[in-house]
Every structure is written in C-alpha cells, then in structure tokens.
Design an enzyme around this catalytic site. Structure first.
Site, short mmCIF file in Angstrom:
data_model
loop_
_atom_site.label_atom_id
_atom_site.label_comp_id
_atom_site.label_asym_id
_atom_site.label_seq_id
_atom_site.Cartn_x
_atom_site.Cartn_y
_atom_site.Cartn_z
N CYS A 116 -32.05 99.01 110.91
CA CYS A 116 -32.72 98.75 110.91
C CYS A 116 -32.90 98.57 109.03
O CYS A 116 -32.20 98.18 108.37
CB CYS A 116 -33.70 97.87 111.65
N HIS A 279 -35.14 92.62 105.77
CA HIS A 279 -34.07 92.94 106.73
C HIS A 279 -34.42 91.59 107.60
O HIS A 279 -35.49 91.22 108.52
CB HIS A 279 -34.76 94.31 107.69
N ASN A 309 -29.73 89.22 114.41
CA ASN A 309 -30.05 90.66 113.62
C ASN A 309 -28.80 91.03 113.02
O ASN A 309 -27.91 91.94 114.33
CB ASN A 309 -31.19 91.03 114.43
#
Ligand code: UT7
Length: 352
Positions: A116, A279, A309
């Site tokens: 991430c 993020h 995501n």
C-alpha cells in the site's frame, strides 16, 4: 539540484464493475456490512486471461505519457510498484517496458514491493534520481490485479471484499521552479507485524518464521519442491490474509503521524493542505485521519467507494481523478500518505 514535479498523470480501471451485491453470489457477505465497515460500494475487476497487472499499468502509463506531452522513448527509468505481479520473477517493470513498446535498452526498470505504501516509496526513489539530474522522465506506476489472487470462498471475505483492480501512473520530471514539486518524502517500516497482512505462499520460507507443521511439507529432505504443497492448496493458504482490526489500529495512528512529520519538516500546518490524498484503505480510516487532523471535507479526496482498495495504485488513481475534477490545481499543497503491509508507511508533500 532540481525539484521533482509530476509532469503527467493517468489512470486506468477495468470496465467490469463488481458490486457488493455481486460478491454475495460467491461468499456470505452483504452490501450493508461492506458499506458500513469500509465505505466501499463497488470495485473493478480486470478480465481474466486478457488483462494483467502489466497491461493495466500500460494503459495508465500511456495516459500519463500523453498528459506529460512526451514520447514513450523519452522515458529514462521505470519504477513499478505492485503486490500482484504477473510473474514471481522477472518483475513487472520489464514487462511494462515491453508492453509499451519501449525499444530503448539504455533505461532501467525497478520493481518495488512496498504494497500500500508502494507509490510513496516509488515517488521518493524517483525524486532522488530526478533531483540529482540523473533522470529526466521517470515513469512511476502503481498497478494491481487483485481479482486473480483473492479467495472467493467465505473464509476469505474479510480480505476479498476490500480489494479492487486498477492502475495509476505519473511522469516525474525535473523543474527549476523554486518551491514547486515534491517538497519532502518520509518512509517508515516495522517488520514485527510482517505476517499480519501478507501473502506468504509461494515463498522460500519453508515454515522458518511460523513453524513448519501447518504447511504439509514432504518428510524427505530432498532439495526443492516446497514452494506449494497440496495442504497449502487444500487449506486455502495460497491467498492473502489480514488481521483487519490490528491493521486498522496501526493505520489510524501512523497516517496522522507521518502527515504531521511532513508538515513539520516543511513548516506547514494541516490548515495549509489544499488536498490530502490518503491511500484508499478504508473510508473509515480516511475519515478518522481527517478528524484527527481537523481537515474539512474539501481538503480530503476519497474514491474508495467506486474502486475499493487498489493498494499501490490507489494514490495515483485518486490523485489523477482529483486533478481531472479540478480539485488539485496549479500551486496547491498536496499531501499523499499511506499505510499498509510490512508494516510500511509514508508521506509526501507536493507543491502542484
Ligand atoms: O490497505 C491497507 C490494508 N488494509 C486495511 O487498512 C484494512 C484495515 N482494517 C479494516 O478495514 C477492517 O478491519 C475490516 C474492514 C477489514 C474488517 O472490519 P472489522 O470491523 O475490523 O471486522 P472484523 O474483522 O473484526 O470482523 C467482525 C465480524 C466477524 O464476525 P464475528 O466473528 O463477529 O461473528 C467477521 O467474521 O465481521 C465478519 N466479517 C464479515 N461479515 C460479512 C468479516 N468480513 C466480512 C464480510 N462480510 N466481508
């Protein structure tokens, strides 16, 4: 010394929309649960056997190259961030070079594995190359095709419902304009929780970190043959696993801390941020960070509702969408921040 500016940006998300309701066909979950815990309404899935992490990256890269007004042959370095590469090796950087038809073999291609935080790690690396004058057009891409590697059985639901496919790319270029471009980057890691958000198979560990019993390794000590055992397949060990509540607890601490670190380094306050692009891990995490930093709704951009995501791709996709919507404008102070598997986390401040 130069500053590094983002001279071009682009993103690509696959056409197929997978709604929360669609997921209930495969696993015991519900639209209500997913929306309430994550804010996600739908995500995109790439087309199996026709698209890959690299082809998604190429579509995003082509847009970024066009946006920068350069030619693909002007790219002098590639940085590719992903946790869902086409191959175990080689990395996706060279595959992207091939997919884009870049014939210049003078360039390098670097693959980074910071999940991430991959885009922020990549931006920091690109910044070092550009500001020293070594490269003039670094293509930095975050791309993921999660849908090929998720567990669509109910036992994988806490992970599977969160993730989506997509890619975002930027062209990092030198600028002599004072105070413009990347002002600071901050990278962190703590390996003590490595397995709390991880996909550990296939791998060379042979049980070293976790004990060998659970993996079903053959009794003999012949070399080789231990990357994947039948037991790993039978017990669904070949998929990502996540200790969601633990990741959540860390994320809501580290996001604000690493943003404050960037502000402190540059002498800014949170009120100076024109746009925070976190993020896109979970809408609840972004909302928590917004509250802690006392940011208004206009200061934070979220699009996890539409894309889920997308790990290394989430920041460049969101940054590009925000720019396209006129929410990131020339002269704005843009803050990027991420937290994820590793654990790794980081931030960047950019004067757009
Ligand atoms: O990109 C960075 C990496 N990831 C993150 O930042 C994620 C951080 N963590 C999270 O976002 C949250 O922890 C999740 C959204 C993953 C999970 O939410 P939670 O509120 O922490 O749920 P939980 O894991 O504590 O599970 C609560 C319940 C469990 O049932 P029981 O044991 O209470 O009966 C789970 O089995 O929810 C159940 N559950 C689900 N139910 C329906 C877990 N996943 C699902 C699901 N649908 N998809």
């Amino acid at each position: 010394m130069f500053n590094t500016k983002i001279g071009g940006i682009g993103y690509y998300v696959p056409e197929t929309v997978m709604t929360n309701d669609d997921l209930t066909e495969y696993m015991d979950t519900s639209d209500e649960w997913i929306r309430e815990r994550t804010g996600i309404q739908e995500r995109r899935y790439a087309t199996k056997h026709k698209e890959t992490t690299t082809t998604l990256a190429a579509r995003a890269a082509e847009k970024a190259i066009a946006d920068a007004g350069i030619n693909k042959e002007d790219i002098d370095f590639i940085i590719f961030a992903t946790l869902s590469p086409d191959y175990f090796f080689p990395g996706s950087g060279v595959l992207l070079q091939r997919e884009l038809g870049i014939t210049n073999t003078e360039i390098g291609a670097l693959d980074i594995r910071n999940q991430c935080s991959g885009f922020i790690y990549g931006l920091s690396i690109a910044d070092q190359f550009v500001k020293t004058g070594m490269y003039k057009n670094v293509l930095l891409v975050g791309s993921e095709m999660h849908s090929m590697g998720l567990d669509f059985d109910t036992r994988g639901r806490n992970v599977t419902v969160i993730f989506g496919d997509g890619a975002g790319a930027v062209i990092c270029q030198p600028t002599e304009e004072n105070g413009k471009g990347v002002l600071t980057t901050h990278l962190h890691s703590n390996g003590t929780c490595a397995e709390e958000l991880a996909m550990i198979i296939p791998g060379s560990h042979g049980g070293y970190h976790l004990g060998t019993e659970q993996f079903g390794f053959p009794e003999d000590d012949k070399p080789g043959g231990i990357y994947i055992t039948q037991k790993m397949l039978d017990d669904h060990m070949i998929y990502p696993n996540m200790n969601g509540p633990l990741v959540f607890k860390w994320a809501v601490q580290k996001f604000p801390a690493v943003i404050q670190e960037a502000l402190k380094k540059t002498g800014y306050e949170s009120t100076d941020i024109d746009m925070l692009i976190p993020h896109q891990a979970n809408l609840r995490i972004s909302q928590f960070v917004q509250k802690v930093l006392k940011l208004s709704d206009d200061q934070v951009f979220n699009n996890i509702q539409k894309y889920g995501n997308t790990t290394a791709a989430s920041i460049p996709i969101a940054l590009c969408e925000a720019r396209d919507l006129g929410k990131v404008k020339e002269g704005d102070l843009v803050c990027l921040a991420a937290f994820g598997s590793g654990f790794t986390w980081g931030s960047a401040l950019i004067r757009w």
